[in-house]
Design an enzyme around this catalytic site. Structure first.
Site, PDB file in Angstrom:
ATOM      1  N   GLY A   1      11.050 -47.659  35.710  1.00 42.60           N
ATOM      2  CA  GLY A   1      10.126 -47.629  34.566  1.00 42.60           C
ATOM      3  C   GLY A   1      10.820 -47.839  33.240  1.00 42.60           C
ATOM      4  O   GLY A   1      10.170 -48.134  32.230  1.00 42.60           O
TER       5      GLY A   1
ATOM      6  N   ILE B   1       4.118 -37.065  28.427  1.00 45.42           N
ATOM      7  CA  ILE B   1       5.005 -37.950  27.660  1.00 45.42           C
ATOM      8  C   ILE B   1       6.144 -38.577  28.467  1.00 45.42           C
ATOM      9  O   ILE B   1       6.890 -39.392  27.930  1.00 45.42           O
ATOM     10  CB  ILE B   1       5.633 -37.222  26.439  1.00 45.42           C
ATOM     11  CG1 ILE B   1       6.574 -36.115  26.892  1.00 45.42           C
ATOM     12  CG2 ILE B   1       4.566 -36.714  25.493  1.00 45.42           C
ATOM     13  CD1 ILE B   1       7.581 -35.720  25.812  1.00 45.42           C
TER      14      ILE B   1
ATOM     15  N   ILE C   1       6.428 -33.525  17.764  1.00 42.25           N
ATOM     16  CA  ILE C   1       5.939 -34.303  16.612  1.00 42.25           C
ATOM     17  C   ILE C   1       4.714 -33.623  15.996  1.00 42.25           C
ATOM     18  O   ILE C   1       4.616 -33.489  14.766  1.00 42.25           O
ATOM     19  CB  ILE C   1       5.606 -35.750  17.043  1.00 42.25           C
ATOM     20  CG1 ILE C   1       6.856 -36.436  17.597  1.00 42.25           C
ATOM     21  CG2 ILE C   1       5.022 -36.539  15.871  1.00 42.25           C
ATOM     22  CD1 ILE C   1       6.595 -37.766  18.303  1.00 42.25           C
TER      23      ILE C   1
ATOM     24  N   ASP D   1      -6.973 -27.572  27.331  1.00 45.20           N
ATOM     25  CA  ASP D   1      -6.479 -28.769  28.013  1.00 45.20           C
ATOM     26  C   ASP D   1      -7.440 -29.912  27.693  1.00 45.20           C
ATOM     27  O   ASP D   1      -8.665 -29.750  27.887  1.00 45.20           O
ATOM     28  CB  ASP D   1      -6.455 -28.475  29.531  1.00 45.20           C
ATOM     29  CG  ASP D   1      -5.830 -29.591  30.341  1.00 45.20           C
ATOM     30  OD1 ASP D   1      -5.957 -30.770  29.959  1.00 45.20           O
ATOM     31  OD2 ASP D   1      -5.229 -29.273  31.386  1.00 45.20           O
TER      32      ASP D   1
ATOM     33  N   TYR E   1       2.770 -44.854  32.142  1.00 47.20           N
ATOM     34  CA  TYR E   1       2.651 -44.233  30.814  1.00 47.20           C
ATOM     35  C   TYR E   1       2.240 -45.266  29.768  1.00 47.20           C
ATOM     36  O   TYR E   1       1.299 -45.060  28.989  1.00 47.20           O
ATOM     37  CB  TYR E   1       3.998 -43.590  30.446  1.00 47.20           C
ATOM     38  CG  TYR E   1       4.140 -43.144  29.005  1.00 47.20           C
ATOM     39  CD1 TYR E   1       3.556 -41.964  28.557  1.00 47.20           C
ATOM     40  CD2 TYR E   1       4.891 -43.896  28.093  1.00 47.20           C
ATOM     41  CE1 TYR E   1       3.700 -41.550  27.236  1.00 47.20           C
ATOM     42  CE2 TYR E   1       5.038 -43.492  26.778  1.00 47.20           C
ATOM     43  CZ  TYR E   1       4.450 -42.319  26.354  1.00 47.20           C
ATOM     44  OH  TYR E   1       4.593 -41.919  25.043  1.00 47.20           O
TER      45      TYR E   1
ATOM     46  N   ASP F   1      -4.116 -27.502  21.892  1.00 45.74           N
ATOM     47  CA  ASP F   1      -2.940 -27.721  22.749  1.00 45.74           C
ATOM     48  C   ASP F   1      -3.068 -26.846  23.983  1.00 45.74           C
ATOM     49  O   ASP F   1      -3.567 -25.717  23.878  1.00 45.74           O
ATOM     50  CB  ASP F   1      -1.664 -27.368  21.966  1.00 45.74           C
ATOM     51  CG  ASP F   1      -0.416 -28.021  22.536  1.00 45.74           C
ATOM     52  OD1 ASP F   1      -0.092 -27.746  23.709  1.00 45.74           O
ATOM     53  OD2 ASP F   1       0.246 -28.791  21.818  1.00 45.74           O
TER      54      ASP F   1
ATOM     55  N   ALA G   1      -0.279 -35.430  24.979  1.00 45.74           N
ATOM     56  CA  ALA G   1      -0.068 -36.428  26.029  1.00 45.74           C
ATOM     57  C   ALA G   1       0.884 -35.901  27.089  1.00 45.74           C
ATOM     58  O   ALA G   1       1.671 -34.978  26.845  1.00 45.74           O
ATOM     59  CB  ALA G   1       0.525 -37.715  25.435  1.00 45.74           C
TER      60      ALA G   1
HETATM   61  P1  NAD Z   1       5.634 -33.048  23.151  1.00 46.00           P
HETATM   62  O1  NAD Z   1       5.634 -32.863  24.652  1.00 46.00           O
HETATM   63  O2  NAD Z   1       6.548 -32.191  22.368  1.00 46.00           O
HETATM   64  O3  NAD Z   1       4.160 -32.854  22.599  1.00 46.00           O
HETATM   65  C1  NAD Z   1       3.028 -33.094  23.375  1.00 46.00           C
HETATM   66  C2  NAD Z   1       2.105 -31.908  23.188  1.00 46.00           C
HETATM   67  O4  NAD Z   1       0.908 -32.158  23.939  1.00 46.00           O
HETATM   68  C3  NAD Z   1       2.680 -30.598  23.711  1.00 46.00           C
HETATM   69  O5  NAD Z   1       2.490 -29.574  22.754  1.00 46.00           O
HETATM   70  C4  NAD Z   1       1.880 -30.316  24.979  1.00 46.00           C
HETATM   71  O6  NAD Z   1       1.737 -28.930  25.238  1.00 46.00           O
HETATM   72  C5  NAD Z   1       0.566 -30.999  24.637  1.00 46.00           C
HETATM   73  N1  NAD Z   1      -0.191 -31.399  25.822  1.00 46.00           N
HETATM   74  C6  NAD Z   1       0.288 -32.036  26.930  1.00 46.00           C
HETATM   75  N2  NAD Z   1      -0.702 -32.184  27.822  1.00 46.00           N
HETATM   76  C7  NAD Z   1      -1.810 -31.650  27.256  1.00 46.00           C
HETATM   77  C8  NAD Z   1      -3.146 -31.486  27.709  1.00 46.00           C
HETATM   78  N3  NAD Z   1      -3.536 -31.916  28.941  1.00 46.00           N
HETATM   79  N4  NAD Z   1      -4.045 -30.890  26.896  1.00 46.00           N
HETATM   80  C9  NAD Z   1      -3.666 -30.444  25.664  1.00 46.00           C
HETATM   81  N5  NAD Z   1      -2.412 -30.539  25.194  1.00 46.00           N
HETATM   82  C10 NAD Z   1      -1.495 -31.147  25.991  1.00 46.00           C
HETATM   83  O7  NAD Z   1       5.895 -34.591  22.882  1.00 46.00           O
HETATM   84  P2  NAD Z   1       6.117 -35.387  21.516  1.00 46.00           P
HETATM   85  O8  NAD Z   1       7.412 -36.088  21.649  1.00 46.00           O
HETATM   86  O9  NAD Z   1       5.882 -34.507  20.345  1.00 46.00           O
HETATM   87  O10 NAD Z   1       4.971 -36.491  21.628  1.00 46.00           O
HETATM   88  C11 NAD Z   1       3.793 -36.466  20.812  1.00 46.00           C
HETATM   89  C12 NAD Z   1       3.037 -37.756  21.023  1.00 46.00           C
HETATM   90  O11 NAD Z   1       3.829 -38.862  20.586  1.00 46.00           O
HETATM   91  C13 NAD Z   1       2.658 -38.066  22.463  1.00 46.00           C
HETATM   92  O12 NAD Z   1       1.380 -38.653  22.492  1.00 46.00           O
HETATM   93  C14 NAD Z   1       3.692 -39.080  22.896  1.00 46.00           C
HETATM   94  O13 NAD Z   1       3.229 -39.905  23.948  1.00 46.00           O
HETATM   95  C15 NAD Z   1       3.881 -39.837  21.609  1.00 46.00           C
HETATM   96  N6  NAD Z   1       5.165 -40.536  21.526  1.00 46.00           N
HETATM   97  C16 NAD Z   1       6.320 -39.823  21.440  1.00 46.00           C
HETATM   98  C17 NAD Z   1       7.530 -40.505  21.340  1.00 46.00           C
HETATM   99  C18 NAD Z   1       8.845 -39.777  21.222  1.00 46.00           C
HETATM  100  O14 NAD Z   1       9.872 -40.445  21.143  1.00 46.00           O
HETATM  101  N7  NAD Z   1       8.875 -38.439  21.192  1.00 46.00           N
HETATM  102  C19 NAD Z   1       7.555 -41.915  21.356  1.00 46.00           C
HETATM  103  C20 NAD Z   1       6.349 -42.608  21.469  1.00 46.00           C
HETATM  104  C21 NAD Z   1       5.157 -41.900  21.525  1.00 46.00           C
END
Ligand code: NAD
Length: 311
Positions: free
Chosen positions: A273, A76, A12, A50, A142, A30, A74
């Site tokens: 979960g 995730i 996202i 991080d 989570y 990131d 996050a």
């Molecule tokens: P994703 O895993 O593709 O993106 C998460 C990004 O965070 C990654 O680039 C990862 O490298 C980075 N990251 C993880 N841990 C980290 C850390 N300790 N320090 C720095 N960077 C870190 O996931 P996504 O689906 O793109 O999710 C983006 C956000 O949206 C998240 O907060 C997730 O909880 C939230 N979200 C996603 C969904 C979904 O359906 N995809 C639904 C609800 C909420």
């Protein structure tokens, strides 16, 4: 606007970065634990940090001096959070607090936070849609971390005047979603079917049923909500979803039809979960002029086409 997108190399986050970069300045923070450099446009400023590393987070803010933060980074996976709740909280709560403290220190105007509508409300009974007025009822570590960070945002607003928008996403899908993770059933199904491998369907109540009901939303619609929050300065909490529930087997059927294949299914029990049903009321964000523009079938076609070209 100078927007620092945490988690900007992820699914996202990278779509947000692409849509911001034409009219605003954007940088990415990131740790690339799941994010990929290939997800990002050339020339974008990257902080390989991080969020748990407080000094490094502060150093990034000191150098970039963002006016806005889009906090997408996050841990995730719901099921991983069940196995390792302390790790989940270390990233999603404590890491998030490092971001908030740096935002406060360097005078950020607004933080937009990627929360979860899909998990935070707990079970949504048949015939109902969860609206923002429902009290959070986390059923996984989570969801508990996301709910806790939402509370911290409100505390920081009261104590330090830091403005925020909480966007509670439904199940987001689209190009660039990581098909190797445990979340993102559209990406996982697409990859498995492209590789002619069997797919797992986790039960809603008992093995062999249609699987959980979720509210699927295409990533471009989620990006539009993020841009609206940043540019128009929306305050408070908003669901971002389609407002329609779909079972896992409906999603599988749509992906399989789009690929023109017949899936081989390995039926599973209920995953710890996981919720049975989650559908979200999106009327609050609609009232601000946002609406989901990409129909489910069209979104699946676009996603499958992207995976065909990129896998
Ligand atoms: P994703 O895993 O593709 O993106 C998460 C990004 O965070 C990654 O680039 C990862 O490298 C980075 N990251 C993880 N841990 C980290 C850390 N300790 N320090 C720095 N960077 C870190 O996931 P996504 O689906 O793109 O999710 C983006 C956000 O949206 C998240 O907060 C997730 O909880 C939230 N979200 C996603 C969904 C979904 O359906 N995809 C639904 C609800 C909420």
């Amino acid at each position: 606007m100078r927007v620092l997108v945490t988690g900007g190399a992820g699914f996202i986050g990278s779509h947000i970065v692409y849509s911001l970069k034409n009219h605003n300045e954007a940088a990415v923070l990131d740790d690339f634990s799941s994010g990929k450099i290939d997800n990002l446009p050339e020339g974008i400023k990257i902080y390989r940090v991080d969020v748990r590393d407080r000094d490094a987070v502060f150093a990034a803010f000191a150098e970039y001096r963002p006016t806005h933060v889009s906090h997408q980074a996050a841990q995730i996976s719901v099921s991983y959070s069940v196995e390792e709740p302390a790790f989940d909280a270390s990233v999603n709560v404590l890491g998030g607090l490092n971001v908030l403290d740096a935002a406060r220190e360097f005078g950020v105007e607004r933080v937009v936070f990627a929360s979860t509508g899909g998990a935070i409300y707990g079970e949504v009974p048949e015939g109902e849609k969860a609206s923002e007025s429902w009290l959070p009822r986390p059923a996984s570590p989570y969801a508990a971390s996301k709910a806790s960070f939402e509370d911290f945002l409100e505390v920081y607003r009261q104590q330090y005047g830091l403005s925020y928008t909480i966007l509670r996403y439904g199940n987001v899908y689209g190009p660039r979603q990581d098909p190797h993770g445990e979340a993102g059933v559209v990406a996982i199904f697409t990859r498995r079917l492209l590789e002619s491998k069997p797919v797992r369907v986790y039960a809603r109540e008992k093995r062999g049923d249609e699987g959980g009901i979720r509210d699927y939303v295409y990533v471009a619609d989620v990006v539009a909500a993020n841009l609206m929050a940043l540019q128009e300065g929306l305050d408070g909490v908003y669901n971002v979803a389609s407002g329609h529930g779909r079972t896992t087997t409906e999603v599988l059927r749509a992906v399989a039809d789009s690929l023109g294949v017949e899936p081989e299914i390995e039926w599973q029990g209920v995953r710890p979960g996981d919720l049975r049903r989650s559908v979200l009321d999106v009327s609050k964000l609609r009232a601000h002029g946002w609406q989901p523009r990409v129909e489910f079938e069209e979104g699946i076609e676009k996603t499958v086409a992207w995976f065909k070209d990129n896998y």
